[in-house]
Design a protein around this motif. Structure first.
Motif, PDB file in Angstrom:
ATOM      1  N   MET A   7       0.831  -1.189   0.000  1.00  0.00           N
ATOM      2  CA  MET A   7       0.000   0.000   0.000  1.00  0.00           C
ATOM      3  C   MET A   7       0.870   1.246   0.000  1.00  0.00           C
ATOM      4  N   VAL A   8       0.432   2.238  -0.717  1.00  0.00           N
ATOM      5  CA  VAL A   8       1.166   3.486  -0.843  1.00  0.00           C
ATOM      6  C   VAL A   8       1.007   4.319   0.437  1.00  0.00           C
ATOM      7  N   LYS A   9       2.068   5.032   0.806  1.00  0.00           N
ATOM      8  CA  LYS A   9       2.041   5.907   1.988  1.00  0.00           C
ATOM      9  C   LYS A   9       1.038   7.026   1.733  1.00  0.00           C
ATOM     10  N   THR A  10       0.123   7.227   2.675  1.00  0.00           N
ATOM     11  CA  THR A  10      -0.983   8.156   2.491  1.00  0.00           C
ATOM     12  C   THR A  10      -1.110   9.102   3.670  1.00  0.00           C
ATOM     13  N   SER A  11      -1.349  10.361   3.362  1.00  0.00           N
ATOM     14  CA  SER A  11      -1.679  11.348   4.381  1.00  0.00           C
ATOM     15  C   SER A  11      -3.067  11.901   4.083  1.00  0.00           C
ATOM     16  N   PHE A  12      -3.758  12.306   5.128  1.00  0.00           N
ATOM     17  CA  PHE A  12      -5.066  12.929   4.983  1.00  0.00           C
ATOM     18  C   PHE A  12      -4.957  14.362   5.462  1.00  0.00           C
ATOM     19  N   LYS A  13      -5.488  15.283   4.676  1.00  0.00           N
ATOM     20  CA  LYS A  13      -5.500  16.680   5.107  1.00  0.00           C
ATOM     21  C   LYS A  13      -6.837  17.300   4.725  1.00  0.00           C
ATOM     22  N   LEU A  14      -7.308  18.185   5.592  1.00  0.00           N
ATOM     23  CA  LEU A  14      -8.569  18.863   5.315  1.00  0.00           C
ATOM     24  C   LEU A  14      -8.463  19.664   4.027  1.00  0.00           C
ATOM     25  N   ALA A  15      -9.492  19.555   3.213  1.00  0.00           N
ATOM     26  CA  ALA A  15      -9.521  20.306   1.960  1.00  0.00           C
ATOM     27  C   ALA A  15      -9.667  21.790   2.246  1.00  0.00           C
ATOM     28  N   GLN A  16      -9.106  22.573   1.367  1.00  0.00           N
ATOM     29  CA  GLN A  16      -9.224  24.028   1.415  1.00  0.00           C
ATOM     30  C   GLN A  16      -9.858  24.504   0.124  1.00  0.00           C
ATOM     31  N   LYS A  17     -10.306  25.744   0.128  1.00  0.00           N
ATOM     32  CA  LYS A  17     -10.993  26.294  -1.042  1.00  0.00           C
ATOM     33  C   LYS A  17     -10.185  26.102  -2.326  1.00  0.00           C
ATOM     34  N   LYS A  18      -8.864  26.225  -2.247  1.00  0.00           N
ATOM     35  CA  LYS A  18      -8.001  26.092  -3.433  1.00  0.00           C
ATOM     36  C   LYS A  18      -8.012  24.676  -4.006  1.00  0.00           C
ATOM     37  N   ASP A  19      -8.546  23.703  -3.271  1.00  0.00           N
ATOM     38  CA  ASP A  19      -8.536  22.302  -3.699  1.00  0.00           C
ATOM     39  C   ASP A  19      -9.765  21.900  -4.514  1.00  0.00           C
ATOM     40  N   HIS A  26     -18.451  21.759   3.150  1.00  0.00           N
ATOM     41  CA  HIS A  26     -17.520  20.820   3.784  1.00  0.00           C
ATOM     42  C   HIS A  26     -16.319  21.519   4.421  1.00  0.00           C
ATOM     43  N   LEU A  27     -16.173  22.806   4.201  1.00  0.00           N
ATOM     44  CA  LEU A  27     -15.044  23.535   4.757  1.00  0.00           C
ATOM     45  C   LEU A  27     -15.369  23.997   6.175  1.00  0.00           C
ATOM     46  N   ASN A  28     -14.457  23.737   7.092  1.00  0.00           N
ATOM     47  CA  ASN A  28     -14.625  24.182   8.481  1.00  0.00           C
ATOM     48  C   ASN A  28     -15.988  23.784   9.036  1.00  0.00           C
ATOM     49  N   PRO A  82     -16.634  17.285   7.160  1.00  0.00           N
ATOM     50  CA  PRO A  82     -15.405  17.624   6.425  1.00  0.00           C
ATOM     51  C   PRO A  82     -15.165  16.787   5.177  1.00  0.00           C
ATOM     52  N   LEU A  83     -14.248  17.296   4.389  1.00  0.00           N
ATOM     53  CA  LEU A  83     -13.738  16.600   3.214  1.00  0.00           C
ATOM     54  C   LEU A  83     -12.220  16.616   3.349  1.00  0.00           C
ATOM     55  N   TRP A  84     -11.615  15.435   3.233  1.00  0.00           N
ATOM     56  CA  TRP A  84     -10.169  15.300   3.349  1.00  0.00           C
ATOM     57  C   TRP A  84      -9.592  14.869   2.008  1.00  0.00           C
ATOM     58  N   LEU A  85      -8.449  15.437   1.671  1.00  0.00           N
ATOM     59  CA  LEU A  85      -7.684  14.976   0.517  1.00  0.00           C
ATOM     60  C   LEU A  85      -6.765  13.862   0.977  1.00  0.00           C
ATOM     61  N   MET A  97      -4.327  11.931  -4.391  1.00  0.00           N
ATOM     62  CA  MET A  97      -4.663  10.602  -4.924  1.00  0.00           C
ATOM     63  C   MET A  97      -6.157  10.314  -4.849  1.00  0.00           C
ATOM     64  N   GLY A  98      -6.857  11.104  -4.067  1.00  0.00           N
ATOM     65  CA  GLY A  98      -8.283  10.900  -3.912  1.00  0.00           C
ATOM     66  C   GLY A  98      -8.809  11.767  -2.787  1.00  0.00           C
ATOM     67  N   TRP A  99     -10.073  11.560  -2.455  1.00  0.00           N
ATOM     68  CA  TRP A  99     -10.661  12.307  -1.346  1.00  0.00           C
ATOM     69  C   TRP A  99     -11.790  11.507  -0.710  1.00  0.00           C
ATOM     70  N   VAL A 100     -12.079  11.868   0.514  1.00  0.00           N
ATOM     71  CA  VAL A 100     -13.162  11.233   1.269  1.00  0.00           C
ATOM     72  C   VAL A 100     -13.899  12.334   2.019  1.00  0.00           C
ATOM     73  N   SER A 101     -15.215  12.228   2.069  1.00  0.00           N
ATOM     74  CA  SER A 101     -15.995  13.233   2.781  1.00  0.00           C
ATOM     75  C   SER A 101     -17.055  12.574   3.648  1.00  0.00           C
ATOM     76  N   LEU A 102     -17.466  13.312   4.655  1.00  0.00           N
ATOM     77  CA  LEU A 102     -18.601  12.951   5.484  1.00  0.00           C
ATOM     78  C   LEU A 102     -19.652  14.027   5.275  1.00  0.00           C
ATOM     79  N   SER A 103     -20.854  13.624   4.903  1.00  0.00           N
ATOM     80  CA  SER A 103     -21.915  14.581   4.583  1.00  0.00           C
ATOM     81  C   SER A 103     -23.123  14.364   5.477  1.00  0.00           C
ATOM     82  N   LYS A 104     -23.862  15.442   5.665  1.00  0.00           N
ATOM     83  CA  LYS A 104     -25.116  15.379   6.411  1.00  0.00           C
ATOM     84  C   LYS A 104     -26.081  14.465   5.657  1.00  0.00           C
ATOM     85  N   MET A 105     -26.774  13.634   6.418  1.00  0.00           N
ATOM     86  CA  MET A 105     -27.705  12.703   5.772  1.00  0.00           C
ATOM     87  C   MET A 105     -29.052  13.358   5.469  1.00  0.00           C
TER      88      MET A 105
END
Length: 150
Positions: free
Chosen positions: A1-13, A49-51, A55-58, A67-75
């Protein structure tokens, strides 16, 4: 598996998030849209998803390449669902099959718990066999199959 970091997305993303999302649209099995979307069309969704509690993480590699993104959204807007979130995972086609979605689920489960959520729901089209297999492998009870005529 490739080394992966997660960071909160910003408007520029936003453009990068939409580029990867549109790859899913074009497969006709991963995204709810049937035509590619524009940055302008998704700006309000992204800003939600910002602040936020949703959230949405890159997902980035050691060179900070997305490499991708994952988000949690209101149901839903009903209070009874405030303990639940919908997970969305989109992996750039160049990085699929490397275990990134598995990492995204594990990461999201931990983050959701820290945010006070007790349930994570994944909405998966019935013909999206890779996603169905993934959630089954993760031994979760988060999958809802949606029948579709796409």
């Amino acid at each position: 598996m490739v080394k992966t970091s997660f960071k909160l997305a910003q408007k520029k993303d936003l453009a990068e998030v939409i580029r990867i999302y549109n790859q899913g649209v074009l497969t006709l099995k991963a995204a709810p849209d049937v035509e590619v979307v524009t940055v302008d069309e998704k700006e309000e969704w992204f800003e939600g998803h910002l602040n936020s509690q949703h959230p949405l993480w890159l997902m980035t590699d050691l060179q900070n390449q997305v490499m991708g993104w994952v988000s949690l959204s209101k149901m839903y807007d009903r209070m009874v669902y405030d303990i639940s979130v919908e997970i969305s995972i989109y992996i750039d086609e160049k990085f699929q099959g490397q275990g990134l979605a598995t990492k995204a689920i594990t990461f999201s489960e931990n983050q959701a718990q820290q945010l006070g959520y007790r349930n994570i729901v994944a909405l998966i089209f019935s013909h999206n066999h890779p996603s169905k297999k993934l959630f089954k492998k993760m031994a979760t009870n988060t999958t809802v199959n949606i029948q579709t005529s796409r």
